[in-house]
Design a protein around this motif. Structure first.
Motif, short mmCIF file in Angstrom:
data_model
loop_
_atom_site.label_atom_id
_atom_site.label_comp_id
_atom_site.label_asym_id
_atom_site.label_seq_id
_atom_site.Cartn_x
_atom_site.Cartn_y
_atom_site.Cartn_z
N ALA A 56 41.69 59.05 10.91
CA ALA A 56 42.58 59.36 12.03
C ALA A 56 43.99 59.71 11.59
O ALA A 56 44.85 59.98 12.43
N GLY A 57 44.25 59.70 10.28
CA GLY A 57 45.59 59.98 9.80
C GLY A 57 46.05 61.39 10.11
O GLY A 57 45.25 62.27 10.40
N GLY A 58 47.36 61.58 10.06
CA GLY A 58 47.94 62.89 10.39
C GLY A 58 48.37 62.92 11.84
O GLY A 58 49.37 62.31 12.21
N THR A 59 47.61 63.61 12.66
CA THR A 59 47.98 63.75 14.07
C THR A 59 47.53 62.59 14.94
O THR A 59 48.08 62.39 16.02
N ALA A 60 46.50 61.84 14.51
CA ALA A 60 45.87 60.82 15.36
C ALA A 60 45.44 61.41 16.70
O ALA A 60 45.39 60.72 17.71
N GLN A 61 45.08 62.70 16.69
CA GLN A 61 44.83 63.40 17.94
C GLN A 61 43.64 62.84 18.70
O GLN A 61 43.62 62.84 19.93
N GLU A 62 42.61 62.35 17.97
CA GLU A 62 41.47 61.79 18.68
C GLU A 62 41.87 60.56 19.48
O GLU A 62 41.43 60.37 20.61
N ILE A 63 42.77 59.74 18.92
CA ILE A 63 43.22 58.54 19.64
C ILE A 63 44.16 58.92 20.78
O ILE A 63 44.09 58.34 21.87
N ILE A 64 45.01 59.91 20.56
CA ILE A 64 45.91 60.36 21.62
C ILE A 64 45.11 60.91 22.80
O ILE A 64 45.40 60.61 23.96
N ALA A 65 44.08 61.71 22.50
CA ALA A 65 43.25 62.25 23.58
C ALA A 65 42.51 61.15 24.32
O ALA A 65 42.55 61.08 25.55
N ARG A 93 53.12 56.00 18.05
CA ARG A 93 54.32 55.38 18.63
C ARG A 93 54.94 56.30 19.68
O ARG A 93 55.34 55.83 20.76
N SER A 94 55.01 57.59 19.39
CA SER A 94 55.64 58.52 20.33
C SER A 94 54.82 58.69 21.60
O SER A 94 55.36 59.11 22.62
N HIS A 95 53.52 58.37 21.56
CA HIS A 95 52.67 58.48 22.74
C HIS A 95 52.38 57.11 23.36
O HIS A 95 51.48 56.98 24.20
N ASP A 96 53.14 56.09 22.95
CA ASP A 96 53.00 54.74 23.50
C ASP A 96 51.58 54.19 23.36
O ASP A 96 51.04 53.52 24.24
N LEU A 97 50.97 54.48 22.20
CA LEU A 97 49.60 54.02 21.95
C LEU A 97 49.51 53.03 20.79
O LEU A 97 48.42 52.56 20.47
N LEU A 98 50.63 52.72 20.17
CA LEU A 98 50.59 51.86 19.00
C LEU A 98 50.13 50.44 19.35
O LEU A 98 49.42 49.81 18.56
N GLU A 99 50.48 49.96 20.52
CA GLU A 99 50.08 48.61 20.90
C GLU A 99 48.59 48.50 21.17
O GLU A 99 48.02 47.40 21.14
N ARG A 100 47.94 49.62 21.41
CA ARG A 100 46.50 49.63 21.67
C ARG A 100 45.69 49.99 20.43
O ARG A 100 44.47 50.14 20.50
N THR A 101 46.37 50.15 19.29
CA THR A 101 45.71 50.63 18.08
C THR A 101 45.97 49.70 16.91
O THR A 101 47.12 49.37 16.60
#
Length: 235
Positions: A56-65, A93-101
């Motif tokens: 998932a490194g780089g964009t983490a786009q799968e997790i963002i989606a 962090r910029s998508h407010d998903l760090l606390e869920r990951t």
């Protein structure tokens, strides 16, 4: 990924990964959005789920989606490259998903063997692994950490590049249309021919999955060399 694969993803590669990926793969964001939809359909519109995101490194786009579309899902982001995982951390962090990951630097094999996940993704990873043995070993490690019957999204390149000259030319033209010079196009074509070892067909992808303990596949996305499939853990 093995050591040679990991070394490719240094700081310079990590910093440009998001832009490069969206040029190299037409439909990059659509593929990730559809992966989230396919998992939701497979999980029966589950309100909560734990998802293993491999590479998932780089964009983490799968997790963002997935995270933006499914607010009840939580994630384990795994990547062996420190620069790539650092880049993913900033995106999350910029998508407010760090606390869920949860973040794991290293291979899937280092994850606790007694933890199991409701689903997993391995997007843009297999073609960076040299040889079928390494690809199969990664898929087996993922399977061991999935619940019985759990879905897996696999996406990546699946042709021997030189076997598809028209697709290779179209890939180069896409770079030209996005501002690459003739020399830059040549360099990028050289890199794709030398820097990866994709399965040589869709049937080869299916064979790897079957050998690793997964069932039938459903392809839901295609773009030049790229394909994306959903399968399930058997047993």
């Amino acid at each position: 990924m093995n050591a040679s694969s990991t070394e490719k993803f240094d700081n310079s590669r990590a910093n440009e990964y998001g832009k490069q990926s969206r040029i190299a793969l037409a439909g990059y964001d659509t593929c990730h959005d559809l992966a989230a939809c396919m998992l939701a359909a497979s999980l029966g519109n589950a309100g909560s789920a734990r998802i293993l995101a491999v590479g998932a490194g780089g964009t983490a786009q799968e997790i963002i989606a997935m995270g933006s579309l499914e607010p009840g899902w939580r994630f384990m982001a795994v990547d062996p490259s420190e620069p790539m995982l650092a880049a993913a951390t900033e995106q999350l962090r910029s998508h407010d998903l760090l606390e869920r990951t949860d973040l794991h630097l290293g291979p899937v094999d280092d994850l606790p063997a007694d933890e199991s996940y409701d689903a997993a993704t391995v997007i843009g990873v297999l073609h960076h692994l040299e040889g079928d043995e390494a690809k199969r070993a990664l898929l087996q490690s993922i399977r061991a950490r999935l619940k019985p019957g759990a879905p897996l999204i696999v996406a990546g390149n699946h042709y021997a590049y030189a076997s598809q000259p028209l697709l290779l030319e179209a890939w180069g033209q896409r770079w030209r249309q996005n501002g690459a010079s003739a020399d830059e196009m040549k360099a990028k074509l050289g890199k794709i021919l030398q820097g990866a070892d994709p399965p040589h067909s869709e049937a080869a992808v299916q064979k790897l999955l079957h050998e690793a303990g997964f069932g039938e596949t459903t392809r839901f996305f295609s773009s030049l060399f790229w394909g994306a499939w959903l399968t399930r853990r058997t047993g």
